[in-house]
Design an enzyme around this catalytic site. Structure first.
Site, PDB file in Angstrom:
ATOM      1  N   HIS A 146      67.642 -64.686-103.766  1.00 50.14           N
ATOM      2  CA  HIS A 146      68.796 -65.677-103.942  1.00 50.14           C
ATOM      3  C   HIS A 146      69.387 -63.993-103.339  1.00 50.14           C
ATOM      4  O   HIS A 146      69.451 -62.931-104.656  1.00 50.14           O
ATOM      5  CB  HIS A 146      69.495 -66.151-105.101  1.00 50.14           C
ATOM      6  CG  HIS A 146      70.039 -66.624-104.268  1.00 50.14           C
ATOM      7  ND1 HIS A 146      71.631 -66.393-104.552  1.00 50.14           N
ATOM      8  CD2 HIS A 146      71.190 -68.283-103.783  1.00 50.14           C
ATOM      9  CE1 HIS A 146      72.890 -66.642-104.104  1.00 50.14           C
ATOM     10  NE2 HIS A 146      72.200 -68.275-103.736  1.00 50.14           N
ATOM     11  N   ASP A 223      66.522 -64.313-112.874  1.00 51.80           N
ATOM     12  CA  ASP A 223      67.920 -65.602-112.666  1.00 51.80           C
ATOM     13  C   ASP A 223      67.044 -66.774-112.601  1.00 51.80           C
ATOM     14  O   ASP A 223      66.916 -67.137-112.290  1.00 51.80           O
ATOM     15  CB  ASP A 223      67.666 -65.181-111.002  1.00 51.80           C
ATOM     16  CG  ASP A 223      68.694 -66.278-109.944  1.00 51.80           C
ATOM     17  OD1 ASP A 223      69.303 -67.413-110.792  1.00 51.80           O
ATOM     18  OD2 ASP A 223      68.733 -66.425-109.089  1.00 51.80           O
ATOM     19  N   GLN A 226      68.530 -72.184-110.455  1.00 48.35           N
ATOM     20  CA  GLN A 226      67.312 -73.140-110.399  1.00 48.35           C
ATOM     21  C   GLN A 226      66.266 -73.818-112.047  1.00 48.35           C
ATOM     22  O   GLN A 226      65.725 -74.703-111.836  1.00 48.35           O
ATOM     23  CB  GLN A 226      66.825 -72.670-109.145  1.00 48.35           C
ATOM     24  CG  GLN A 226      67.282 -72.876-108.419  1.00 48.35           C
ATOM     25  CD  GLN A 226      67.999 -73.458-107.744  1.00 48.35           C
ATOM     26  OE1 GLN A 226      68.237 -75.065-108.417  1.00 48.35           O
ATOM     27  NE2 GLN A 226      69.468 -73.547-107.091  1.00 48.35           N
ATOM     28  N   LYS A 249      75.135 -76.058-111.969  1.00 48.29           N
ATOM     29  CA  LYS A 249      73.714 -76.044-111.321  1.00 48.29           C
ATOM     30  C   LYS A 249      72.972 -77.763-112.318  1.00 48.29           C
ATOM     31  O   LYS A 249      72.260 -78.166-112.425  1.00 48.29           O
ATOM     32  CB  LYS A 249      72.620 -75.905-110.644  1.00 48.29           C
ATOM     33  CG  LYS A 249      73.253 -74.821-109.794  1.00 48.29           C
ATOM     34  CD  LYS A 249      73.105 -73.845-109.365  1.00 48.29           C
ATOM     35  CE  LYS A 249      72.558 -73.191-108.400  1.00 48.29           C
ATOM     36  NZ  LYS A 249      73.303 -73.078-106.852  1.00 48.29           N
ATOM     37  N   CYS A 391      71.139 -68.852 -98.779  1.00 51.60           N
ATOM     38  CA  CYS A 391      71.262 -66.879 -99.015  1.00 51.60           C
ATOM     39  C   CYS A 391      70.235 -66.280-100.088  1.00 51.60           C
ATOM     40  O   CYS A 391      69.606 -66.088-100.741  1.00 51.60           O
ATOM     41  CB  CYS A 391      72.193 -67.520-100.665  1.00 51.60           C
ATOM     42  SG  CYS A 391      74.009 -68.245-100.598  1.00 51.60           S
TER      43      CYS A 391
HETATM   44  N1  PMP Z   1      70.074 -67.517-108.028  1.00 52.44           N
HETATM   45  C1  PMP Z   1      69.705 -68.606-107.329  1.00 52.44           C
HETATM   46  C2  PMP Z   1      68.197 -68.909-107.393  1.00 52.44           C
HETATM   47  C3  PMP Z   1      70.627 -69.867-107.167  1.00 52.44           C
HETATM   48  O1  PMP Z   1      69.626 -70.991-106.440  1.00 52.44           O
HETATM   49  C4  PMP Z   1      71.312 -70.210-107.451  1.00 52.44           C
HETATM   50  C5  PMP Z   1      72.607 -70.504-106.408  1.00 52.44           C
HETATM   51  N2  PMP Z   1      72.177 -71.515-105.163  1.00 52.44           N
HETATM   52  C6  PMP Z   1      72.595 -68.949-107.023  1.00 52.44           C
HETATM   53  C7  PMP Z   1      71.405 -67.369-107.733  1.00 52.44           C
HETATM   54  C8  PMP Z   1      73.981 -68.242-107.937  1.00 52.44           C
HETATM   55  O2  PMP Z   1      74.381 -69.431-107.979  1.00 52.44           O
HETATM   56  P1  PMP Z   1      75.622 -69.451-108.405  1.00 52.44           P
HETATM   57  O3  PMP Z   1      76.769 -69.209-107.035  1.00 52.44           O
HETATM   58  O4  PMP Z   1      76.569 -70.675-109.145  1.00 52.44           O
HETATM   59  O5  PMP Z   1      76.596 -67.690-108.720  1.00 52.44           O
END
Ligand code: PMP
Length: 614
Positions: A146, A223, A226, A249, A391
């Site tokens: 991401h 990270d 998910q 999430k 993203c």
């Molecule tokens: N890493 C991953 C794998 C994600 O799916 C996301 C959110 N889509 C993020 C980081 C970022 O999360 P946040 O916008 O809540 O900071």
């Protein structure tokens, strides 16, 4: 962990009895009743929420915990010495202890609260990275990250002169571990990787990666945005040096997340942001800093969200992460089975039933149908899915797509919702199947209204009249202006990075008259139709007249008055788009591309005073 409990006593016995590990499986129909938002309709249909990978819905217990905090315990934590302030402090620290236990880290002080996973990763990049990474060093990421786990390292590279290198992803959507081994030289300071991919649902072998990285002398950031919501996560067993997550999430509120930090790093990191709470002592010209986690938490914390997050952790724990993981996977397996039977649908990522996938989401592309159109049309039937690059632009590039559609599943989704999604998608796929006679001739001016049959194709997304949507769909399926233009004088490219739409406009002028015009590229129905309208409306006009039409289109989409004598032709069909702000950009893309291109041309300019207009 005693003290004040702002979490309304959660009926964990009921939740356990209904859905717990001892039960044969999670009963999502009953879980749904705990989520107030799921009973609201969307676009006149029962809401089918399949976008939990973007953000999850919240159970009543979480919503109650937040309001109870404000009703019963609100004060500034870690500041006051009166009883109410101590209550607030206790709520915050109780939440920290619960999260630490949930992630299996030894001590609560290993959890630093941030706004979300993104901020958690940025915290590590600054507080650890600035101290431990220098010019010539390397940070290894993966091609499935991401942007939140890429951009902080790019910024670190700008600050320190280190280099960011990426582990490639195989066609199946797995990490190329051999390539990782080759990348792990003594120059590598950190390996940063997703636990579960937000696009492919791939579960990366993070413990194995951590072992390899540690052998090479590098630290590991996981990270876990998910994974923490969907599968049991043991940060200590993984061997993660840092593990970032987002509360929103995992049934918690927006505005809180964090990073779990291995004990060995706690005293080896600099502050992140400066301000109140993170200090030991401050003089006018210098300051010293508190120990972790206060060192990383400058300013007033979001205690209400911490209360909500604690309730979310309690809720998830009462059901059991194994049961939740099995349930979401069963939905993912079902969805992949249904979707793989649809013509023209290509699924990305590994088999949902296998160990390489969490099975919590499906990502796909459909021949001839843009993800934005798919998501908008499904939305009209009450089905919420995500479309775009998620993203993860490098991953999109890796798979040769600009964007995809993603449906993601959680503990409140049911088999029948997956079936409703698959059945609705089948209709959408049929709607965008291209007719055999493809492009309309670019010289057919103007493009006629009502060339298709909307009823036969099914109904498109919710904006404008049936006739307007039919005009747009007709332009999309048989776009004008595709024929090449010889000797073009102006060529300009435009992109909408949000959805990956791309357009190239080529213009040949005869004096100030547009003698030849080509519009090519790819995009959603709205941007392609708008490009087709541009080609058919502008060819043969003078530039001042073309700019007048352009200003008219912009005015219409901004809901501003139009001159009485301005005839927008087929463009009028786009009027309803102004109700959908995201799609206004799609409608404008070919026109702003044309405008920017003409800016390169000496005379007259789109904005020059010589052009008449509204
Ligand atoms: N890493 C991953 C794998 C994600 O799916 C996301 C959110 N889509 C993020 C980081 C970022 O999360 P946040 O916008 O809540 O900071």
């Amino acid at each position: 962990m005693g003290g004040l409990r702002v979490n309304a006593p959660l009926d964990t016995d009921r939740i356990r009895a209904d859905f717990g590990k001892s039960a044969p499986g999670l009963d999502a129909v009953r879980t749904r009743a705990d989520f107030p938002i799921l009973s609201r309709p969307m676009s006149g249909h029962p809401l089918v929420y399949l976008d939990s990978a973007a953000t999850s819905q919240k159970p009543a217990a979480v919503i109650r915990a937040i309001s109870r905090y404000y009703e019963e315990a609100n004060a500034n934590a870690h500041r006051g010495v009166y009883a109410l302030a101590e209550d607030a402090t206790r709520v915050l620290e109780d939440a920290r202890a619960r999260v630490a236990a949930f992630l299996h880290v030894t001590a609560p002080r290993q959890v630093a609260f941030t706004r979300n996973a993104t901020e958690g990763i940025n915290l590590v990049a600054h507080a650890w990275g600035d101290r431990h990474v220098a010019e010539g060093d390397e940070v290894v990421v993966t091609a499935m990250e991401h942007h939140s786990d890429l951009v902080p390292w790019h910024l670190l590279a700008r600050r320190t002169g280190c280099r960011v290198r990426a582990v490639p992803v195989t066609d199946e959507g797995l990490l190329d571990l051999d390539a990782l081994r080759r990348l792990l030289t003594p120059r590598v300071r950190l390996v940063a990787l997703a636990h579960v991919s937000n696009v492919l649902a791939t579960v990366n072998p993070v413990a194995e990666v951590a072992r390899l990285a540690h052998e090479a002398g590098a630290a590991v950031l996981v990270d876990a945005a998910q994974s923490v919501p969907h599968v049991p996560v043991d940060a200590t067993a993984i061997g993660a040096d840092f593990l970032a997550f987002s509360g929103h999430k995992m049934l918690g509120p927006m505005g809180i997340g964090g990073v779990a930090i291995a004990e060995r790093h706690l005293d080896d990191m600099d502050p992140f942001l400066g301000g109140g709470q993170m200090i030991r002592e401050v003089a006018l010209e210098s300051s010293s800093y508190a120990d972790a986690p206060a060192r990383f938490e400058a300013g007033t914390p979001d205690v209400a969200s911490a209360a909500g997050l604690a309730a979310a952790v309690e809720y998830l724990s009462a059901i059991g992460m194994d049961a939740i993981a099995a349930h979401s996977r069963s939905l993912g397996v079902r969805a992949r089975e249904r979707l793989s039977a649809l013509p023209g649908v290509r699924l990305l990522g590994p088999d949902a039933a296998g160990p390489a996938s969490s099975g919590t989401l499906v990502t796909f592309v459909v021949d001839g149908a843009h993800p934005h159109d798919i998501a908008a049309d499904l939305g009209r039937e009450g089905i919420a899915v995500r479309a775009g690059h998620h993203c993860a632009q490098p991953l999109m590039k890796r798979f040769g797509v600009a964007s995809t559609t993603r449906a993601s599943f959680y503990l409140y989704n049911t088999d029948s919702e997956v079936d409703a999604f698959a059945t609705a998608l089948e209709r959408v796929v049929a709607r965008y199947a291209r007719p055999h006679s493809s492009a309309r001739p670019s010289d057919s001016l103007p493009a006629g209204r009502g060339g298709g049959n909307a009823a036969a194709r099914g109904r498109a997304e919710e904006w404008g009249s049936d006739l307007d949507r039919e005009v747009v769909l007709d332009h999309y399926l048989r776009p004008a202006g595709r024929d090449p233009v010889d000797d073009c004088q102006v060529e300009w490219e435009g992109r909408n990075p949000l959805c990956g739409d791309e357009v190239t406009v080529r213009v040949r002028l005869d004096g100030d008259r547009i003698a030849g015009l080509q519009v090519v590229g790819h995009g959603c129905s709205v941007s392609v139709a708008s490009g087709s309208m541009l080609a058919s409306e502008l060819k043969g006009r003078t530039l001042p007249d073309a700019y007048r039409l352009l200003r008219g289109l912009k005015a219409m989409l901004r809901n501003e008055a139009l001159p009485d004598d301005l005839d927008l032709g087929d463009l009028k069909a786009l009027e309803g788009i102004r109700e959908l702000p995201v799609r206004v950009k799609c409608a404008l893309l070919p026109w702003t591309t044309f405008e920017e291109g003409m800016m390169q041309w000496p005379q007259p300019q789109p904005t020059s005073s010589t052009s008449s207009g509204p």
